[in-house]
Design a protein around this motif. Sequence first.
Motif, PDB file in Angstrom:
ATOM      1  N   UNK A 103       0.993  -0.795  -0.208  1.00  0.00           N
ATOM      2  CA  UNK A 103       0.017   0.124  -0.347  1.00  0.00           C
ATOM      3  C   UNK A 103       1.246   1.113   0.013  1.00  0.00           C
ATOM      4  N   UNK A 104       1.870   1.378   0.961  1.00  0.00           N
ATOM      5  CA  UNK A 104       2.761   2.152   1.142  1.00  0.00           C
ATOM      6  C   UNK A 104       3.418   2.648  -0.223  1.00  0.00           C
ATOM      7  N   UNK A 105       4.010   1.634  -1.229  1.00  0.00           N
ATOM      8  CA  UNK A 105       5.139   1.772  -2.746  1.00  0.00           C
ATOM      9  C   UNK A 105       3.615   2.050  -3.747  1.00  0.00           C
ATOM     10  N   UNK A 106       2.671   1.884  -3.857  1.00  0.00           N
ATOM     11  CA  UNK A 106       1.340   1.967  -4.788  1.00  0.00           C
ATOM     12  C   UNK A 106       0.975   3.921  -4.513  1.00  0.00           C
ATOM     13  N   UNK A 107       0.715   4.600  -3.123  1.00  0.00           N
ATOM     14  CA  UNK A 107       0.340   5.653  -2.678  1.00  0.00           C
ATOM     15  C   UNK A 107       1.410   6.502  -2.964  1.00  0.00           C
ATOM     16  N   UNK A 108       2.814   6.364  -2.613  1.00  0.00           N
ATOM     17  CA  UNK A 108       4.175   6.551  -2.922  1.00  0.00           C
ATOM     18  C   UNK A 108       4.004   6.855  -4.655  1.00  0.00           C
TER      19      UNK A 108
END
Length: 64
Positions: A46-51
């Motif tokens: 989720x973190x990398x997708x949001x970033x």
Amino acid sequence: MAAAIAGHLRGLVRFFRDVMGEDAYRKYQAHHTASGCSGPPMTEREFWKEKMDRQDHNPGGRCC
């Protein structure tokens, strides 16, 4: 002598990982914990997708 060279190489690898942002999720987790957020932290996925979504919407000074 070999130990000193190995230490310098580890430092160089750590530097390039930092520059490339590989430690971004670890820093996010530390910030989340330190700031006392009430919700659970994002998963790494989720973190990398949001970033990436944020960078796509606000390209700023990227070269590509």
